[in-house]
Motif scaffolding. Structure first.
Motif, mmCIF file in Angstrom:
data_model
loop_
_atom_site.group_PDB
_atom_site.id
_atom_site.type_symbol
_atom_site.label_atom_id
_atom_site.label_comp_id
_atom_site.label_asym_id
_atom_site.label_seq_id
_atom_site.Cartn_x
_atom_site.Cartn_y
_atom_site.Cartn_z
ATOM 1 N N SER A 1 38.452 11.656 63.848
ATOM 2 C CA SER A 1 37.830 10.525 63.403
ATOM 3 C C SER A 1 36.627 10.362 64.598
ATOM 4 O O SER A 1 36.708 10.324 65.865
ATOM 5 N N GLY B 1 36.853 4.508 60.666
ATOM 6 C CA GLY B 1 36.696 4.733 59.357
ATOM 7 C C GLY B 1 35.208 5.509 58.856
ATOM 8 O O GLY B 1 35.125 6.086 57.817
ATOM 9 N N ASP C 1 41.672 3.117 57.541
ATOM 10 C CA ASP C 1 41.502 3.988 58.575
ATOM 11 C C ASP C 1 42.585 3.988 59.691
ATOM 12 O O ASP C 1 43.036 5.089 59.853
#
Length: 382
Positions: A148, A189, A215
């Motif tokens: 991420s 996200g 997320d």
């Protein structure tokens, strides 16, 4: 004695970022070009993104991706046309089924059509550097699971400087950069990379279908499946420009995310971030009251501590904020030098967000109401 106590408290608060951001890793730059035959499918959920999509799609044009899938989430502008003309595969998301948020459904739709063995989910306002994909794949090869990235925030217009504290608090309260896995896994996200195998094992976006913070809930789903979650910041590799549509868009966007994000963050990281924010409030008020007393000769009864202590504290915290903001985005000098201004914006938007998310349990984003009363975690829907 009062000055000494103030200094000690401020020193403790100033140490917070040293703890929370000590492992602020970036996407590897200059990574060797991937030649192992990995097929990467890019999935872009897009709602009213005709202005931002061209930049992302141009940046993907020369990257070694198998396909670019833009999922049109009931856009009211020319999002689908722009994506089609850029050569992307355009899929209409349609109306989300009951219990699904729009973005989660769009990501689920895109992942279902993807043919690659690696999935890269990107927000429409992100832009990738030429070596970004290689860096992301290297990070994934080293860590596995879910990668991420919080993109580097490109800040252009004056009102966008008001995002300063939101960016910093998001990084600190995530607890993702303290040098060991956080007790509460977090993810950002705008940029998510995962293998198809791990994505299916974690339950994909179906496991977070009712979550506004898809997320964060996706990170929890990976953690429950025994898969690691690795966070990084984008530096020059992954960038974004959030809320180019004006001040109202900025307020709406942070209203949707900030209070819910605070409630989802780990307790220790959140408390430490709150201490840091409180120190900035104390310095802003103490220094301004001291300045008022010096200029008017009145107000001595309102001040605590000497003006010199507050002045030095202002300089110290502003300089520290400068260092953090340089890692988070292209914020201008006055944003950190005059930090009470973006701090006030943070206070007002956070209060609005808390009122809507905690009290009314409903927010609005891009013309679509988001009902938080039915939000469920990955564990509850899995």
């Amino acid at each position: 004695m009062t000055d000494l106590l103030i200094v000690l408290v401020l020193l403790v608060a100033a140490a917070v970022p040293l703890w929370l951001l000590r492992d602020l890793r970036t996407v590897p730059q200059g990574a060797a070009r991937t030649t192992d035959g990995t097929r990467v499918s890019v999935v872009v959920p897009a709602r009213d993104e005709e202005q931002t999509l061209p930049g992302l799609l141009r940046s993907l044009r020369d990257l070694a991706v198998a396909e670019v899938i833009v999922v049109d989430d009931a856009s009211r502008d020319a999002t689908a046309t722009v994506a089609h003309e850029a050569g992307a595969l355009v899929l209409p998301a349609g109306v989300p089924p009951d219990g699904w948020t729009g973005k989660a459904w769009a990501c689920h739709t895109g992942s279902g059509a993807a043919t690659g063995d690696v999935l890269l989910f990107l927000d429409a306002d992100t832009v990738l550097a030429p070596d970004a994909l290689d860096g992301l794949l290297q990070l994934h090869a080293d860590r596995g699971g879910l990668v991420s990235v919080q993109p580097f925030h490109r800040v252009l217009r004056p009102y966008e400087q008001l995002s300063a504290y939101f960016n910093v608090v998001a990084l600190m309260a995530s607890g993702a950069f303290i040098g060991r896995p956080p007790s509460t896994p977090m993810a950002f996200g705008p940029c998510l990379l995962t293998s198809r195998t791990d994505y299916d094992l974690a339950g994909g976006h179906e496991a977070v279908r009712g979550a506004i913070l898809d997320d964060v809930r996706l990170a929890e789903a990976y953690d429950r499946a025994g898969l690691p979650v690795t966070c990084a910041v984008g530096a020059r590799s992954v960038t974004m420009r959030s809320y180019p549509g004006g001040l109202s868009q900025l307020v709406s966007g942070w209203t949707k995310n900030i209070a819910s994000g605070a409630s989802a963050a780990g307790t220790r990281a959140s408390l430490a971030a709150v201490l840091w924010i409180c120190a900035h409030h104390a310095v802003a008020v103490g220094a301004l009251l001291g300045l008022l007393a010096a200029l008017t000769g009145r107000g001595d009864g309102w001040t605590v501590g000497s003006p010199l202590v507050w002045t030095l504290a202002w300089v110290g915290l502003a300089w520290q904020l400068r260092g953090i903001l340089r890692r988070a985005g292209s914020f201008r000098w006055w944003t950190w030098a005059l930090f009470p201004l973006p701090l006030l914006a943070f206070d007002l938007v956070f209060a609005r967000s808390a009122a809507l998310t905690v009290v009314r349990r409903s927010v609005s984003w891009r013309g679509r109401p988001v009902d938080l009363r039915h939000e469920r975690s990955a564990e509850e829907v899995g």
